[in-house]
Write an enzyme that holds these catalytic residues in place. Sequence first.
Site, PDB file in Angstrom:
ATOM      1  N   GLN A 136      -2.655 -12.008   1.258  1.00 48.83           N
ATOM      2  CA  GLN A 136      -1.967 -10.821   0.712  1.00 48.83           C
ATOM      3  C   GLN A 136      -0.658 -11.331   0.134  1.00 48.83           C
ATOM      4  O   GLN A 136       0.292 -11.606   0.867  1.00 48.83           O
ATOM      5  CB  GLN A 136      -1.725  -9.770   1.801  1.00 48.83           C
ATOM      6  CG  GLN A 136      -0.867  -8.580   1.355  1.00 48.83           C
ATOM      7  CD  GLN A 136      -1.398  -7.872   0.111  1.00 48.83           C
ATOM      8  OE1 GLN A 136      -2.597  -7.680  -0.024  1.00 48.83           O
ATOM      9  NE2 GLN A 136      -0.514  -7.505  -0.806  1.00 48.83           N
TER      10      GLN A 136
ATOM     11  N   GLN B  56       1.287  -9.888  -2.566  1.00 44.92           N
ATOM     12  CA  GLN B  56       2.332  -8.961  -2.988  1.00 44.92           C
ATOM     13  C   GLN B  56       3.251  -8.674  -1.790  1.00 44.92           C
ATOM     14  O   GLN B  56       2.754  -8.504  -0.673  1.00 44.92           O
ATOM     15  CB  GLN B  56       1.714  -7.658  -3.482  1.00 44.92           C
ATOM     16  CG  GLN B  56       2.674  -6.823  -4.317  1.00 44.92           C
ATOM     17  CD  GLN B  56       2.021  -5.572  -4.892  1.00 44.92           C
ATOM     18  OE1 GLN B  56       1.221  -4.930  -4.228  1.00 44.92           O
ATOM     19  NE2 GLN B  56       2.352  -5.223  -6.119  1.00 44.92           N
TER      20      GLN B  56
ATOM     21  N   TYR C  14      -2.558  -3.133   3.957  1.00 41.47           N
ATOM     22  CA  TYR C  14      -2.414  -2.066   2.958  1.00 41.47           C
ATOM     23  C   TYR C  14      -3.684  -1.229   2.884  1.00 41.47           C
ATOM     24  O   TYR C  14      -4.721  -1.600   3.429  1.00 41.47           O
ATOM     25  CB  TYR C  14      -2.114  -2.660   1.578  1.00 41.47           C
ATOM     26  CG  TYR C  14      -0.734  -3.267   1.456  1.00 41.47           C
ATOM     27  CD1 TYR C  14       0.381  -2.463   1.238  1.00 41.47           C
ATOM     28  CD2 TYR C  14      -0.541  -4.641   1.582  1.00 41.47           C
ATOM     29  CE1 TYR C  14       1.655  -3.003   1.140  1.00 41.47           C
ATOM     30  CE2 TYR C  14       0.733  -5.200   1.491  1.00 41.47           C
ATOM     31  CZ  TYR C  14       1.825  -4.373   1.271  1.00 41.47           C
ATOM     32  OH  TYR C  14       3.079  -4.910   1.182  1.00 41.47           O
ATOM     33  N   GLY C  15      -3.592  -0.101   2.152  1.00 42.47           N
ATOM     34  CA  GLY C  15      -4.794   0.696   1.888  1.00 42.47           C
ATOM     35  C   GLY C  15      -5.722  -0.062   0.962  1.00 42.47           C
ATOM     36  O   GLY C  15      -6.922  -0.157   1.181  1.00 42.47           O
TER      37      GLY C  15
ATOM     38  N   GLU D 164      -4.863  -4.430  -5.530  1.00 40.76           N
ATOM     39  CA  GLU D 164      -5.538  -4.352  -6.815  1.00 40.76           C
ATOM     40  C   GLU D 164      -5.879  -5.704  -7.431  1.00 40.76           C
ATOM     41  O   GLU D 164      -5.873  -5.861  -8.657  1.00 40.76           O
ATOM     42  CB  GLU D 164      -4.667  -3.549  -7.794  1.00 40.76           C
ATOM     43  CG  GLU D 164      -3.304  -4.183  -8.120  1.00 40.76           C
ATOM     44  CD  GLU D 164      -2.154  -3.784  -7.209  1.00 40.76           C
ATOM     45  OE1 GLU D 164      -0.991  -3.973  -7.596  1.00 40.76           O
ATOM     46  OE2 GLU D 164      -2.417  -3.284  -6.098  1.00 40.76           O
TER      47      GLU D 164
ATOM     48  N   HIS E 270      -7.003   4.563  -7.283  1.00 38.09           N
ATOM     49  CA  HIS E 270      -5.649   4.009  -7.438  1.00 38.09           C
ATOM     50  C   HIS E 270      -5.724   2.531  -7.826  1.00 38.09           C
ATOM     51  O   HIS E 270      -5.061   2.095  -8.780  1.00 38.09           O
ATOM     52  CB  HIS E 270      -4.866   4.187  -6.127  1.00 38.09           C
ATOM     53  CG  HIS E 270      -3.439   3.746  -6.221  1.00 38.09           C
ATOM     54  ND1 HIS E 270      -2.417   4.589  -6.581  1.00 38.09           N
ATOM     55  CD2 HIS E 270      -2.863   2.534  -6.025  1.00 38.09           C
ATOM     56  CE1 HIS E 270      -1.277   3.928  -6.597  1.00 38.09           C
ATOM     57  NE2 HIS E 270      -1.519   2.666  -6.265  1.00 38.09           N
ATOM     58  N   GLU E 271      -6.532   1.758  -7.080  1.00 35.44           N
ATOM     59  CA  GLU E 271      -6.623   0.321  -7.373  1.00 35.44           C
ATOM     60  C   GLU E 271      -7.255   0.084  -8.742  1.00 35.44           C
ATOM     61  O   GLU E 271      -6.876  -0.839  -9.456  1.00 35.44           O
ATOM     62  CB  GLU E 271      -7.410  -0.409  -6.279  1.00 35.44           C
ATOM     63  CG  GLU E 271      -6.898  -0.195  -4.849  1.00 35.44           C
ATOM     64  CD  GLU E 271      -5.392  -0.305  -4.685  1.00 35.44           C
ATOM     65  OE1 GLU E 271      -4.741  -1.080  -5.429  1.00 35.44           O
ATOM     66  OE2 GLU E 271      -4.830   0.395  -3.814  1.00 35.44           O
TER      67      GLU E 271
ATOM     68  N   HIS F 172      -4.740   0.456 -11.485  1.00 33.26           N
ATOM     69  CA  HIS F 172      -3.910  -0.743 -11.640  1.00 33.26           C
ATOM     70  C   HIS F 172      -4.495  -1.725 -12.651  1.00 33.26           C
ATOM     71  O   HIS F 172      -3.768  -2.579 -13.174  1.00 33.26           O
ATOM     72  CB  HIS F 172      -3.765  -1.458 -10.298  1.00 33.26           C
ATOM     73  CG  HIS F 172      -2.591  -1.012  -9.494  1.00 33.26           C
ATOM     74  ND1 HIS F 172      -1.298  -1.044  -9.974  1.00 33.26           N
ATOM     75  CD2 HIS F 172      -2.507  -0.537  -8.220  1.00 33.26           C
ATOM     76  CE1 HIS F 172      -0.469  -0.609  -9.032  1.00 33.26           C
ATOM     77  NE2 HIS F 172      -1.171  -0.286  -7.963  1.00 33.26           N
TER      78      HIS F 172
ATOM     79  N   GLU G 139       3.685   1.305  -9.988  1.00 27.36           N
ATOM     80  CA  GLU G 139       3.133   2.290  -9.049  1.00 27.36           C
ATOM     81  C   GLU G 139       3.238   3.737  -9.527  1.00 27.36           C
ATOM     82  O   GLU G 139       2.372   4.552  -9.212  1.00 27.36           O
ATOM     83  CB  GLU G 139       3.786   2.119  -7.670  1.00 27.36           C
ATOM     84  CG  GLU G 139       3.462   0.774  -7.009  1.00 27.36           C
ATOM     85  CD  GLU G 139       1.969   0.540  -6.770  1.00 27.36           C
ATOM     86  OE1 GLU G 139       1.158   1.476  -6.945  1.00 27.36           O
ATOM     87  OE2 GLU G 139       1.607  -0.597  -6.414  1.00 27.36           O
TER      88      GLU G 139
ATOM     89  N   ASP H 274       9.660  -6.078   0.988  1.00 26.43           N
ATOM     90  CA  ASP H 274       8.839  -5.515   2.067  1.00 26.43           C
ATOM     91  C   ASP H 274       9.662  -4.576   2.958  1.00 26.43           C
ATOM     92  O   ASP H 274       9.124  -3.625   3.534  1.00 26.43           O
ATOM     93  CB  ASP H 274       8.225  -6.627   2.937  1.00 26.43           C
ATOM     94  CG  ASP H 274       7.115  -7.371   2.205  1.00 26.43           C
ATOM     95  OD1 ASP H 274       6.452  -6.759   1.345  1.00 26.43           O
ATOM     96  OD2 ASP H 274       6.920  -8.567   2.484  1.00 26.43           O
TER      97      ASP H 274
ATOM     98  N   TYR I 121       6.179   5.208  -6.224  1.00 25.71           N
ATOM     99  CA  TYR I 121       4.901   5.882  -6.470  1.00 25.71           C
ATOM    100  C   TYR I 121       5.128   7.340  -6.891  1.00 25.71           C
ATOM    101  O   TYR I 121       4.676   7.778  -7.945  1.00 25.71           O
ATOM    102  CB  TYR I 121       4.039   5.887  -5.199  1.00 25.71           C
ATOM    103  CG  TYR I 121       3.586   4.553  -4.698  1.00 25.71           C
ATOM    104  CD1 TYR I 121       2.253   4.156  -4.810  1.00 25.71           C
ATOM    105  CD2 TYR I 121       4.462   3.679  -4.056  1.00 25.71           C
ATOM    106  CE1 TYR I 121       1.796   2.951  -4.312  1.00 25.71           C
ATOM    107  CE2 TYR I 121       4.030   2.454  -3.564  1.00 25.71           C
ATOM    108  CZ  TYR I 121       2.703   2.095  -3.696  1.00 25.71           C
ATOM    109  OH  TYR I 121       2.275   0.889  -3.214  1.00 25.71           O
TER     110      TYR I 121
ATOM    111  N   ARG J  91      -2.989  -1.455   9.272  1.00 25.32           N
ATOM    112  CA  ARG J  91      -2.490  -0.886   8.014  1.00 25.32           C
ATOM    113  C   ARG J  91      -1.080  -0.356   8.218  1.00 25.32           C
ATOM    114  O   ARG J  91      -0.825   0.495   9.087  1.00 25.32           O
ATOM    115  CB  ARG J  91      -3.425   0.229   7.541  1.00 25.32           C
ATOM    116  CG  ARG J  91      -3.074   0.780   6.182  1.00 25.32           C
ATOM    117  CD  ARG J  91      -4.093   1.839   5.746  1.00 25.32           C
ATOM    118  NE  ARG J  91      -3.719   2.443   4.476  1.00 25.32           N
ATOM    119  CZ  ARG J  91      -4.365   3.448   3.907  1.00 25.32           C
ATOM    120  NH1 ARG J  91      -5.445   3.960   4.491  1.00 25.32           N
ATOM    121  NH2 ARG J  91      -3.953   3.953   2.755  1.00 25.32           N
ATOM    122  N   MET J  92      -0.123  -0.830   7.405  1.00 27.04           N
ATOM    123  CA  MET J  92       1.286  -0.494   7.622  1.00 27.04           C
ATOM    124  C   MET J  92       1.570   0.994   7.443  1.00 27.04           C
ATOM    125  O   MET J  92       2.517   1.516   8.023  1.00 27.04           O
ATOM    126  CB  MET J  92       2.164  -1.330   6.694  1.00 27.04           C
ATOM    127  CG  MET J  92       2.112  -2.813   7.035  1.00 27.04           C
ATOM    128  SD  MET J  92       3.301  -3.796   6.109  1.00 27.04           S
ATOM    129  CE  MET J  92       2.648  -3.677   4.451  1.00 27.04           C
ATOM    130  N   LYS J  93       0.748   1.670   6.662  1.00 26.29           N
ATOM    131  CA  LYS J  93       0.912   3.118   6.483  1.00 26.29           C
ATOM    132  C   LYS J  93       0.817   3.850   7.817  1.00 26.29           C
ATOM    133  O   LYS J  93       1.370   4.941   7.979  1.00 26.29           O
ATOM    134  CB  LYS J  93      -0.162   3.629   5.521  1.00 26.29           C
ATOM    135  CG  LYS J  93      -0.005   5.094   5.157  1.00 26.29           C
ATOM    136  CD  LYS J  93      -1.047   5.546   4.149  1.00 26.29           C
ATOM    137  CE  LYS J  93      -0.781   6.975   3.710  1.00 26.29           C
ATOM    138  NZ  LYS J  93      -1.802   7.447   2.747  1.00 26.29           N
TER     139      LYS J  93
END
Length: 515
Positions: free
Chosen positions: A27, A29, A179-180, A183, A207-208, A211, A230, A287, A295, A464-466
């Site tokens: 990962q 990004q 992440y969810g 992309e 969404h992806e 992108h 975003e 981060d 977004y 997942r950080m969300k």
Amino acid sequence: TSPSSSALQWLSPPQTFNKKHPFVYTQCQCIHARSIFPCQDTPAARIRYSALLNVPRELSAVMSARHVDRRSPVSGEGHSHLLPGGFNSLWCSETRVVEEFQMNQPIPPYLFAFAVGELGFREVGPRTRVYSEAVNSVLDAAAKEFAGTEEMIRQGEKLFGDYDWERFDLLVLPPSFPYGGMENPRMVFLTPTVIKGDASGAQVVAHELAHSWTGNLITNMNNEHFWLNEGFTTYAERRIVEAVQGEDRAILNTGIGWKGLNEEMERFKDNLEFTKLKNNQEGVDPDDVYSEVPYEKGFQFLWRIERQIGRPAFDEFIKKYIATFKFKSIDTHTFLEFLKAKVPGIEKEIDLVLWTEGTGIPPDAYEPVSNLYIKIVSLANEFKLGRMPREDEVADWRGQEWELYLENLPKVIEASQVLALDERYRLSESKDYEVKVAFLQLAIMSQCRNFYGEVEKTLKEVGRMKYLRPLYRALVQGKGKEEDKILAKRVFSEARECYHPIARGVVESIFAKHL
């Protein structure tokens, strides 16, 4: 690179779906490509690359690149003669295989990606395979959830022009993916939490996919202009969702985003710089300030322009914008100059400086309106008066309806109300993590300890950080709450090795601020 590379997560067999083989994935990004290979790790510098991945023969690899070949290794190839110690002989071992890849289109370094494991796939369209570990139940569920992908690609092409990346494959990763979705061109990475069983997880795929035009074709020059990636992509995602799933779905998506944007204003009330679209990140780890602002405020800005000039004119503008800047990295100034050139006088109708450089939410931002949206928000308001929705009022609700409802309840309610809500609707057991986490956050804030076992289980089963951010934050922020803070520290110490390094760093920064 090193074993502690911040972009890589090395999973042992127990941390995977199949429990038999190890797994590794990247990962990159926002600024982690540099931890894998030496590079100018900025989206301003676009790169092409070729790669040889030498992997155990029983495993396979995917990359954000065209797959060229899978073959036996050749001695000395790809600078393997420079490898230390016995690695050169290991390269040519009969137990190894080489997977060869090429990315001929210039991409920003954060889109470099690979994953290695025991992989299987299902064909879901002429341009799309869904990959995951070779576990039939996961592959079948993913193929069902994302069956409508080709229709989404066609809608995207209608709106934004040809799809330039040839393939649009999807990889469902183990639950630790932070992440969810990511992309990566030709090979989008997804969390398994988007497989919800009702095709609503396809909104993350939308969404992806979006992108592919905004982010991958046209890229922000650096993270101070992240909204160009975003905000545009959130706008494009909602247009695709509206075309494929209908206006009600798109408005629910927008409504959840509107609520999230207002909550971010509260989060950054002591640091208003990060409520701006174009902000100053000198000396800041992106981060640490990742949020919904680029977004949702970015979406609101573009939606405001659409309302001003009308959708047909805005659609034409977007096509020209993409054709003009594809395979380039740009900044906010470049976008605004292009906008003013193509839409003369727009700066007299919309305060472009306020929108891009001002703090907070501009007065001409817009809360979405639909009958369904208004009904859900008014039911949430009635909860404050002691009325729970009736069974017949929620009979056809899916995850998004419940998510919007929970987001609009007061932040703190009586513990007895939390229990009553769960007794009637079993929200703590929801298979939709958006619903489950919104409910568990409400339970923590309301000090309803009956659900702390479920909070612990959730923090240990997904990375997942969300979901990690709001649950850990709810446990540790505020005065007192010593038991909650002890629980948070214990759970993190037990779960940290299951989190990707980026997620680990985010939880540590929450602890540093509140403990």
